[in-house]
Enzyme design. Sequence first.
Site, PDB file in Angstrom:
ATOM      1  N   HIS A 228       2.556  14.751  12.352  1.00 38.64           N
ATOM      2  CA  HIS A 228       2.560  14.690  13.824  1.00 38.64           C
ATOM      3  C   HIS A 228       3.272  15.946  14.322  1.00 38.64           C
ATOM      4  CE1 HIS A 228       2.425  13.141  17.772  1.00 38.64           C
ATOM      5  NE2 HIS A 228       3.280  12.138  17.708  1.00 38.64           N
ATOM      6  N   HIS A 267      -7.363  17.541  13.697  1.00 39.59           N
ATOM      7  CA  HIS A 267      -6.770  16.640  14.679  1.00 39.59           C
ATOM      8  C   HIS A 267      -7.521  15.318  14.637  1.00 39.59           C
ATOM      9  CE1 HIS A 267      -5.160  15.158  18.464  1.00 39.59           C
ATOM     10  NE2 HIS A 267      -4.236  16.080  18.331  1.00 39.59           N
ATOM     11  N   ASP A 321      -0.179  22.942  17.148  1.00 40.68           N
ATOM     12  CA  ASP A 321       0.953  23.342  16.306  1.00 40.68           C
ATOM     13  C   ASP A 321       0.754  24.699  15.647  1.00 40.68           C
ATOM     14  OD1 ASP A 321       2.625  21.283  16.799  1.00 40.68           O
ATOM     15  OD2 ASP A 321       1.917  20.042  15.146  1.00 40.68           O
TER      16      ASP A 321
HETATM   17  N1  ACO Z   1      -6.898  21.226   6.233  1.00 42.52           N
HETATM   18  C1  ACO Z   1      -7.944  20.965   5.416  1.00 42.52           C
HETATM   19  N2  ACO Z   1      -8.689  19.857   5.486  1.00 42.52           N
HETATM   20  C2  ACO Z   1      -8.392  18.976   6.440  1.00 42.52           C
HETATM   21  C3  ACO Z   1      -7.334  19.184   7.350  1.00 42.52           C
HETATM   22  C4  ACO Z   1      -6.562  20.366   7.218  1.00 42.52           C
HETATM   23  N3  ACO Z   1      -5.536  20.610   8.001  1.00 42.52           N
HETATM   24  N4  ACO Z   1      -7.275  18.138   8.178  1.00 42.52           N
HETATM   25  C5  ACO Z   1      -8.237  17.302   7.823  1.00 42.52           C
HETATM   26  N5  ACO Z   1      -8.920  17.796   6.761  1.00 42.52           N
HETATM   27  C6  ACO Z   1     -10.047  17.187   6.069  1.00 42.52           C
HETATM   28  C7  ACO Z   1      -9.538  16.123   5.088  1.00 42.52           C
HETATM   29  O1  ACO Z   1      -9.255  16.680   3.819  1.00 42.52           O
HETATM   30  C8  ACO Z   1     -10.709  15.163   5.076  1.00 42.52           C
HETATM   31  O2  ACO Z   1     -11.729  15.723   4.266  1.00 42.52           O
HETATM   32  P1  ACO Z   1     -12.732  14.760   3.423  1.00 42.52           P
HETATM   33  O3  ACO Z   1     -13.449  13.940   4.455  1.00 42.52           O
HETATM   34  O4  ACO Z   1     -13.582  15.741   2.709  1.00 42.52           O
HETATM   35  O5  ACO Z   1     -11.852  13.921   2.541  1.00 42.52           O
HETATM   36  C9  ACO Z   1     -11.214  15.202   6.502  1.00 42.52           C
HETATM   37  O6  ACO Z   1     -10.833  16.474   7.028  1.00 42.52           O
HETATM   38  C10 ACO Z   1     -10.605  14.114   7.364  1.00 42.52           C
HETATM   39  O7  ACO Z   1      -9.187  14.177   7.164  1.00 42.52           O
HETATM   40  P2  ACO Z   1      -8.169  13.078   7.704  1.00 42.52           P
HETATM   41  O8  ACO Z   1      -6.787  13.434   7.269  1.00 42.52           O
HETATM   42  O9  ACO Z   1      -8.658  11.703   7.391  1.00 42.52           O
HETATM   43  O10 ACO Z   1      -8.373  13.298   9.234  1.00 42.52           O
HETATM   44  P3  ACO Z   1      -7.496  12.786  10.362  1.00 42.52           P
HETATM   45  O11 ACO Z   1      -8.349  12.514  11.505  1.00 42.52           O
HETATM   46  O12 ACO Z   1      -6.562  11.714   9.944  1.00 42.52           O
HETATM   47  O13 ACO Z   1      -6.645  14.144  10.579  1.00 42.52           O
HETATM   48  C11 ACO Z   1      -4.510  15.096  10.809  1.00 42.52           C
HETATM   49  C12 ACO Z   1      -5.640  14.328  11.453  1.00 42.52           C
HETATM   50  C13 ACO Z   1      -3.544  14.081  10.172  1.00 42.52           C
HETATM   51  C14 ACO Z   1      -3.773  15.819  11.939  1.00 42.52           C
HETATM   52  C15 ACO Z   1      -5.015  16.100   9.758  1.00 42.52           C
HETATM   53  O14 ACO Z   1      -5.955  16.975  10.308  1.00 42.52           O
HETATM   54  C16 ACO Z   1      -3.883  16.869   9.097  1.00 42.52           C
HETATM   55  O15 ACO Z   1      -3.201  16.349   8.226  1.00 42.52           O
HETATM   56  N6  ACO Z   1      -3.645  18.156   9.556  1.00 42.52           N
HETATM   57  C17 ACO Z   1      -2.572  18.934   9.044  1.00 42.52           C
HETATM   58  C18 ACO Z   1      -1.271  18.543   9.721  1.00 42.52           C
HETATM   59  C19 ACO Z   1      -1.218  18.996  11.171  1.00 42.52           C
HETATM   60  O16 ACO Z   1      -1.553  20.127  11.500  1.00 42.52           O
HETATM   61  N7  ACO Z   1      -0.727  18.087  12.032  1.00 42.52           N
HETATM   62  C20 ACO Z   1      -0.571  18.345  13.456  1.00 42.52           C
HETATM   63  C21 ACO Z   1      -1.526  17.526  14.248  1.00 42.52           C
HETATM   64  S1  ACO Z   1      -1.469  17.944  15.953  1.00 42.52           S
HETATM   65  C22 ACO Z   1      -0.127  17.144  16.555  1.00 42.52           C
HETATM   66  O17 ACO Z   1       0.347  16.141  16.073  1.00 42.52           O
HETATM   67  C23 ACO Z   1       0.492  17.750  17.733  1.00 42.52           C
END
Ligand code: ACO
Length: 385
Positions: A228, A267, A321
């Site tokens: 987050h 996101h 971020d």
């Molecule tokens: N880098 C690479 N791949 C990613 C990323 C990333 N940052 N984020 C998502 N993916 C991919 C996952 O590996 C997954 O791939 P798959 O379907 O092949 O297994 C797919 O996208 C879906 O990923 P989830 O984690 O299930 O997606 P979710 O909707 O939960 O993602 C999240 C949201 C938690 C923010 C995620 O994108 C992440 O972990 N990002 C990195 C952390 C980050 O930047 N957080 C800040 C968010 S913004 C905020 O809170 C203000």
Amino acid sequence: MKNQKNRETDFAKGLEGIVSNTTRIGYVDGEAGKLSYRGYDIEDLAEHSSYEETVYLLLNGKLPTLSELEEFTDKLKGNRTVADEVMNRITHLPCPCHPMSMLRSGISLLECIDDTCRIAEDLEEKKEAGIKLIAQTATLTAAVARHLQEKEPVPPDPALPHGANFLYMLRGERAKPLEERVMDLSLILHADHGMNASTFASMVVASTLSDLHSAVSSGIATLKGPLHGGANERVIRMLTGISSIAEAEAFVEKVLAEKTKIMGFGHRVYKTYEPRAKILQGYAKKLTELTGNEELFEIAQTIEKRVTEAYGSKGIFPNVDFYSGLIYHSLGIDESIFTPIFAVSRIAGWVARILEYLEDNRLFRPRAVYTGPTDLPYVPVRERG
Ligand code: ACO
């Protein structure tokens, strides 16, 4: 466990996609990449508004008149001071301790000493307590940041607006106009964002009719997590660990090949380029030029270009971020203070949504599908193998 759908055991892991209430505060359109507060597009607010006006809008549902804005700004200024009792205690907490933990502890301590906030019963009293807490969170955060540099807190300057004063309390001297503008802008952009995890956590606490400070503390605790608010710290660690464009290119190929998550990308709601990141990107360029961090901006651009080429079709783009970390770093702020700054802004959204929810409160109480064993015979401890 993936989300499941069937008649007996419908559930959505992490409540994903579940609608729990209605709101008039803000709207995130993840498909179109749009964000609005109270019906006003974030791009307009970013260009024309101030943090004070944005907070007024979130709390009151309308833009203020000039006199209302002046009165509200004065109220925020008048509430900035944090009692020495609290300042002394947070600066004597056993360290090392994450600044978010210090901030969370500071908010809890404020609740212990501040009767007016604790006994706020009706929504108007709670709103006043919320305004006070919004003002004090900036002061506490600046004090925490200075304590980590072994410096004394700087008292607020009543002549300065919220963002400029926050930078002043961090540095002990007035910042440049562009720096003040960027801080104000960043506070506007982070002020509210739908039913995100920290907003939800604070609303859950408020729905038990617990006090506002406890609700805000739970928001801070939730925002601390790296999925987050904590991502921008990791972004800047990633960017500053790369010393050239060539290294950035090699780094990005490596993480793509390893399929590891790249901080600052993706996101839960936005599946296109999000508006906050777009706005901050432009300011990150100007600010890095002013502060001599152009190469870091170029490194970020290199990573963004390659990651979006690879993952754009999956809806993965830079999130807020990615550029907020770069901006705070260019403002000379230590990475450990990035997430507390998020809280300095987001507290406005927490308070606004809590007040709105309490107008027609219903205790949050979801259920879980039990998947464990049943009817196990109890064996006394001495008879177990
Ligand atoms: N880098 C690479 N791949 C990613 C990323 C990333 N940052 N984020 C998502 N993916 C991919 C996952 O590996 C997954 O791939 P798959 O379907 O092949 O297994 C797919 O996208 C879906 O990923 P989830 O984690 O299930 O997606 P979710 O909707 O939960 O993602 C999240 C949201 C938690 C923010 C995620 O994108 C992440 O972990 N990002 C990195 C952390 C980050 O930047 N957080 C800040 C968010 S913004 C905020 O809170 C203000």
